[in-house]
Write an enzyme that holds these catalytic residues in place. Structure first.
Site, PDB file in Angstrom:
ATOM      1  N   HIS A 161       0.828  -1.203   0.000  1.00 21.94           N
ATOM      2  CA  HIS A 161       0.000   0.000   0.000  1.00 21.94           C
ATOM      3  C   HIS A 161       0.867   1.260   0.000  1.00 21.94           C
ATOM      4  O   HIS A 161       1.234   1.784   1.058  1.00 21.94           O
ATOM      5  CB  HIS A 161      -0.916  -0.023   1.233  1.00 21.94           C
ATOM      6  CG  HIS A 161      -1.957   1.060   1.255  1.00 21.94           C
ATOM      7  ND1 HIS A 161      -2.908   1.142   2.248  1.00 21.94           N
ATOM      8  CD2 HIS A 161      -2.202   2.106   0.426  1.00 21.94           C
ATOM      9  CE1 HIS A 161      -3.685   2.184   2.036  1.00 21.94           C
ATOM     10  NE2 HIS A 161      -3.282   2.792   0.949  1.00 21.94           N
ATOM     11  N   HIS A 186       1.204   5.129  -2.191  1.00 20.83           N
ATOM     12  CA  HIS A 186       0.656   6.037  -3.210  1.00 20.83           C
ATOM     13  C   HIS A 186       1.736   7.041  -3.616  1.00 20.83           C
ATOM     14  O   HIS A 186       2.612   7.387  -2.831  1.00 20.83           O
ATOM     15  CB  HIS A 186      -0.553   6.805  -2.657  1.00 20.83           C
ATOM     16  CG  HIS A 186      -1.671   5.936  -2.183  1.00 20.83           C
ATOM     17  ND1 HIS A 186      -2.430   5.173  -3.034  1.00 20.83           N
ATOM     18  CD2 HIS A 186      -2.157   5.695  -0.932  1.00 20.83           C
ATOM     19  CE1 HIS A 186      -3.338   4.512  -2.339  1.00 20.83           C
ATOM     20  NE2 HIS A 186      -3.196   4.808  -1.059  1.00 20.83           N
ATOM     21  N   ARG A 242      -1.908   8.857  -5.940  1.00 17.12           N
ATOM     22  CA  ARG A 242      -2.364   9.376  -4.649  1.00 17.12           C
ATOM     23  C   ARG A 242      -3.852   9.074  -4.474  1.00 17.12           C
ATOM     24  O   ARG A 242      -4.663   9.400  -5.335  1.00 17.12           O
ATOM     25  CB  ARG A 242      -2.134  10.889  -4.607  1.00 17.12           C
ATOM     26  CG  ARG A 242      -2.456  11.543  -3.281  1.00 17.12           C
ATOM     27  CD  ARG A 242      -2.464  13.058  -3.408  1.00 17.12           C
ATOM     28  NE  ARG A 242      -1.136  13.639  -3.593  1.00 17.12           N
ATOM     29  CZ  ARG A 242      -0.432  14.231  -2.625  1.00 17.12           C
ATOM     30  NH1 ARG A 242      -0.937  14.314  -1.396  1.00 17.12           N
ATOM     31  NH2 ARG A 242       0.751  14.743  -2.876  1.00 17.12           N
ATOM     32  N   ALA A 243      -4.190   8.475  -3.350  1.00 19.79           N
ATOM     33  CA  ALA A 243      -5.584   8.054  -3.151  1.00 19.79           C
ATOM     34  C   ALA A 243      -6.517   9.252  -3.058  1.00 19.79           C
ATOM     35  O   ALA A 243      -7.574   9.289  -3.699  1.00 19.79           O
ATOM     36  CB  ALA A 243      -5.701   7.194  -1.899  1.00 19.79           C
ATOM     37  N   SER A 244      -6.134  10.245  -2.266  1.00 21.14           N
ATOM     38  CA  SER A 244      -7.016  11.406  -2.137  1.00 21.14           C
ATOM     39  C   SER A 244      -7.055  12.203  -3.436  1.00 21.14           C
ATOM     40  O   SER A 244      -8.013  12.919  -3.712  1.00 21.14           O
ATOM     41  CB  SER A 244      -6.583  12.295  -0.977  1.00 21.14           C
ATOM     42  OG  SER A 244      -5.290  12.825  -1.224  1.00 21.14           O
ATOM     43  N   HIS A 266     -10.653   1.647  -1.486  1.00 21.88           N
ATOM     44  CA  HIS A 266     -10.011   2.871  -0.973  1.00 21.88           C
ATOM     45  C   HIS A 266     -10.808   4.077  -1.426  1.00 21.88           C
ATOM     46  O   HIS A 266     -10.832   4.394  -2.615  1.00 21.88           O
ATOM     47  CB  HIS A 266      -8.571   2.961  -1.477  1.00 21.88           C
ATOM     48  CG  HIS A 266      -7.662   3.762  -0.590  1.00 21.88           C
ATOM     49  ND1 HIS A 266      -7.978   5.023  -0.153  1.00 21.88           N
ATOM     50  CD2 HIS A 266      -6.456   3.461  -0.038  1.00 21.88           C
ATOM     51  CE1 HIS A 266      -6.981   5.460   0.618  1.00 21.88           C
ATOM     52  NE2 HIS A 266      -6.052   4.538   0.713  1.00 21.88           N
ATOM     53  N   TYR A 303     -11.468   7.772   5.264  1.00 16.44           N
ATOM     54  CA  TYR A 303     -10.756   6.545   4.898  1.00 16.44           C
ATOM     55  C   TYR A 303     -11.210   5.373   5.782  1.00 16.44           C
ATOM     56  O   TYR A 303     -11.537   4.287   5.300  1.00 16.44           O
ATOM     57  CB  TYR A 303      -9.244   6.719   5.076  1.00 16.44           C
ATOM     58  CG  TYR A 303      -8.517   7.426   3.957  1.00 16.44           C
ATOM     59  CD1 TYR A 303      -9.186   8.218   3.029  1.00 16.44           C
ATOM     60  CD2 TYR A 303      -7.133   7.300   3.817  1.00 16.44           C
ATOM     61  CE1 TYR A 303      -8.505   8.866   2.012  1.00 16.44           C
ATOM     62  CE2 TYR A 303      -6.439   7.938   2.802  1.00 16.44           C
ATOM     63  CZ  TYR A 303      -7.127   8.730   1.902  1.00 16.44           C
ATOM     64  OH  TYR A 303      -6.435   9.368   0.899  1.00 16.44           O
ATOM     65  N   HIS A 316      -5.802   0.209   5.798  1.00 15.79           N
ATOM     66  CA  HIS A 316      -5.848   0.839   7.118  1.00 15.79           C
ATOM     67  C   HIS A 316      -6.293  -0.181   8.169  1.00 15.79           C
ATOM     68  O   HIS A 316      -7.166   0.091   8.996  1.00 15.79           O
ATOM     69  CB  HIS A 316      -6.772   2.065   7.102  1.00 15.79           C
ATOM     70  CG  HIS A 316      -6.641   2.870   5.843  1.00 15.79           C
ATOM     71  ND1 HIS A 316      -7.624   2.927   4.898  1.00 15.79           N
ATOM     72  CD2 HIS A 316      -5.610   3.607   5.355  1.00 15.79           C
ATOM     73  CE1 HIS A 316      -7.219   3.673   3.871  1.00 15.79           C
ATOM     74  NE2 HIS A 316      -5.997   4.104   4.130  1.00 15.79           N
ATOM     75  N   GLU A 371       1.647   2.543   3.755  1.00 17.70           N
ATOM     76  CA  GLU A 371       1.162   3.803   3.175  1.00 17.70           C
ATOM     77  C   GLU A 371       2.103   4.946   3.523  1.00 17.70           C
ATOM     78  O   GLU A 371       1.682   6.047   3.864  1.00 17.70           O
ATOM     79  CB  GLU A 371      -0.281   4.111   3.619  1.00 17.70           C
ATOM     80  CG  GLU A 371      -1.014   5.034   2.634  1.00 17.70           C
ATOM     81  CD  GLU A 371      -2.500   5.228   2.938  1.00 17.70           C
ATOM     82  OE1 GLU A 371      -2.988   4.743   3.962  1.00 17.70           O
ATOM     83  OE2 GLU A 371      -3.175   5.883   2.102  1.00 17.70           O
TER      84      GLU A 371
END
Lengths: 391, 391
Positions: free
Chosen positions: B58, B60, B123-125, B230, B246, B275, B336
């Site tokens: 995990h 990003h 990037r997840a966000s 995610h 999240y 997470h 992460e």
């Protein structure tokens, strides 16, 4: 019509939303047979390992008489035709019905588990603030709170009242002040349940740290009553009411507090996050780290002077984590019994929600800390609990 | 315009949303100074306590070159005037810029922590599927995935690609099949990130167990790639992106799986809940109990054959809980890193997200179980990881 009794797969569950299964709960089915034991006279498990009594700070009236559910059905049906709206006074439930509804359930479990008293409020998922408007919510809150009041009068040693607030999506929380004041000043209630998401899973109202909520907090501070942050039934089908919506509500609220100066504005406001604080203790390092990265004060300063977690965590490893990372003075004993999880854990032979066992079994806590968790902290957080409870 | 860079208090945080602080992350500020170490040549902490190598499942790309962020700004600005929309080909970033963006960050930390390779995605966000429409999301996914691909070619021993999907609220997930197929078949990616809530905190799309998602699952099964559940940035101001949104997304997804027969329909589908599984392990008794009350199969049968948790839990007590209640074969090592929490835990002197330390320090795990968590399980869950990674 009757959307409250919807069958959406995720929006509710039989054990906690009012619905077809309620009759089973109300009759005590699923619990061993009720006997003629008087409340408070049954065999107790014994004093808690730390000594003293036990107050369960989180109980809901999940065994309501059918008459209440029928009244609510009529109320919801009348949303489309206000001329059919039932009056508050039209609900008729006698004292025997009230006694019968709790004797084989909450009172029986109090005796069996040795918990002295329960801080008791209307069914959390039943609040369903997303149904109807503020007037519907006001009437529904009033009848629900009045039943809790009557139970506290019937069993003054066993039940301590906490009220449902007549919240409604998009309606300012200050509209709840009248009912809160009535419940505290006239009915002797000691706190309220505060729903951070009256929309039922669509999260449309401002965060709890917004000034939107401030007038209500001002009244809570003035009355010296705490609030338990507790969402209600999920109307959004992505959420399971007790499995994800409840836990998400807890986690969401804590994070709002972490990022805000709410408790600078209300240094004596006290809020309880139920269900062991949602995901927070499990991710305590994450929250300490986010606070640090964001230049926020340490959690001990910014949040833990005002926020408390209950012990509704239904296995020993979870309670062990909670009691390891959260200071004992921030933990209040609770079970939410006859609630989200009613069964027996096959790995222990005891009910999942018999949380007293996990506190008794915790190696992290001193006898003094256990006494604080079982009763002392509740007395501090809910100063309006009658002194007679402790005598 | 530029809502992506909104300053809403809860909707994002400097460390994870693309914004003014991104330059700091990209330059490696906050990490100790990057040196001229070649990737893979730095001093390693040593082999993990169980032996073997470590794959971080995990990671990003949170240190993107400014050019990517500028392209995205132009894209968002052009939502109101499509004639200004930048083309995918107009993004110009050379290999030196890509190297510079990761050498002082992800690669440095790999060396310091002794993690061999990172399963790496945009990037997840930054996915922010709530911005614009499906066409905007498609172009943004393409440029983002192409950068990941180039990094996997520059550092084939260090990065393994996972793709962002071009999801968009209200748009059927089957529209993502083309980009998923491109990334797996042409770019050598081994999985995808799957956003259960493209609306960014308003939860408007059906649950992950709805047939809405089935065509995408069919393709994932056909390609033999797993998905990591995610969410992306919270657009809803009640949620903090990395602090609550999240974690809530993780908890929500698991509960959907628990209540469904999804894995009867897709017995070989594999999904990772990041997470540490959100709130799930902390409330494992609750979930076992709800499954039992609801007459669902035991979690070991209904969910754990298909669902895996990562180790992004940033303190030892949390990892101890995870490894106590979740079978080791369901846990995948992850950090992460350069993500939600970048600081040093003052109680340990090490970074919060240096999760290898917690696995090394776990008393619950045998050497064999640690090897499985560090790499063996990832190889099983992501069968497309190149064999060269393990040589």
């Amino acid at each position: 019509m009757l959307t409250y009794f919807g069958t959406q797969h995720f929006a509710g569950c039989a054990c906690c939303s009012i619905g077809p299964f309620q009759a089973m709960a109300a009759s005590g089915s699923g619990l061993s047979a009720a006997t003629n034991l008087e409340a408070g006279e049954g065999p107790r498990r014994g004093a808690p390992s730390g000594g003293g009594l036990i107050i369960d700070c989180h109980g809901h009236y999940t065994t309501e008489p059918q008459e209440l559910l029928d009244w609510r059905k009529r109320q919801i049906a009348a949303i489309g035709d206000r001329s059919q709206m039932p009056s508050v006074d039209s609900l008729k439930i006698n004292d025997d019905q009230l006694r019968q509804s709790v004797e084989g359930a909450q009172l029986k479990l109090q005796r069996e588990r040795g918990t002295a008293a329960t801080i008791f409020s209307p069914r959390a998922s039943g609040m369903s603030h997303h149904i109807g408007d503020a007037a519907v919510s006001a009437a529904w809150s009033r009848v629900s709170n009045d039943l809790i009041y009557r139970l506290t009068k019937l069993y003054p040693k066993n039940f301590i009242g906490v009220c449902q607030l007549p919240q409604s999506p998009g309606v300012e929380p200050k509209t709840c002040i009248a009912e809160l004041t009535r419940c505290v000043e006239e009915l002797g209630f000691v706190g309220c349940n505060l729903n951070p998401d009256p929309s039922g899973g669509y999260w449309k109202d401002p965060p709890l740290t917004d000034r939107w909520w401030y007038p209500l907090y001002e009244k809570m501070v003035e009355l010296d009553v705490p609030g338990m942050i507790h969402v209600s039934a999920a109307a959004n089908p992505v959420f399971h009411t007790t499995g994800s919506h409840y836990i998400n509500g807890d986690t969401t609220a804590f994070m709002q507090f972490l990022m805000s100066d709410l408790f600078k504005d209300f240094p004596t406001l006290r809020l309880i996050i139920p269900h062991g604080g949602g995901a927070i203790p499990y991710h305590w390092g994450r929250y300490r780290g986010i606070a640090q990265d964001q230049k926020r004060p340490p959690l001990s300063e910014s949040v833990l002077k005002n926020v408390f977690f209950d012990t509704c965590v239904y296995h020993q490893p979870g309670i062990d984590l909670l009691t390891k990372v959260i200071p004992a003075e921030n933990i209040l004993f609770a079970s939410e019994m006859v609630g989200a999880v009613k069964g027996v854990d096959p790995t222990t032979g005891f009910n999942f929600d018999d949380t007293r066992r996990y506190i008794d079994g915790s190696a992290n806590l001193s006898a003094e800390q256990k006494r604080a968790i079982f009763a002392g902290n509740a007395r501090r957080v809910y100063p309006r609990i009658p002194a007679s409870i402790f005598n």
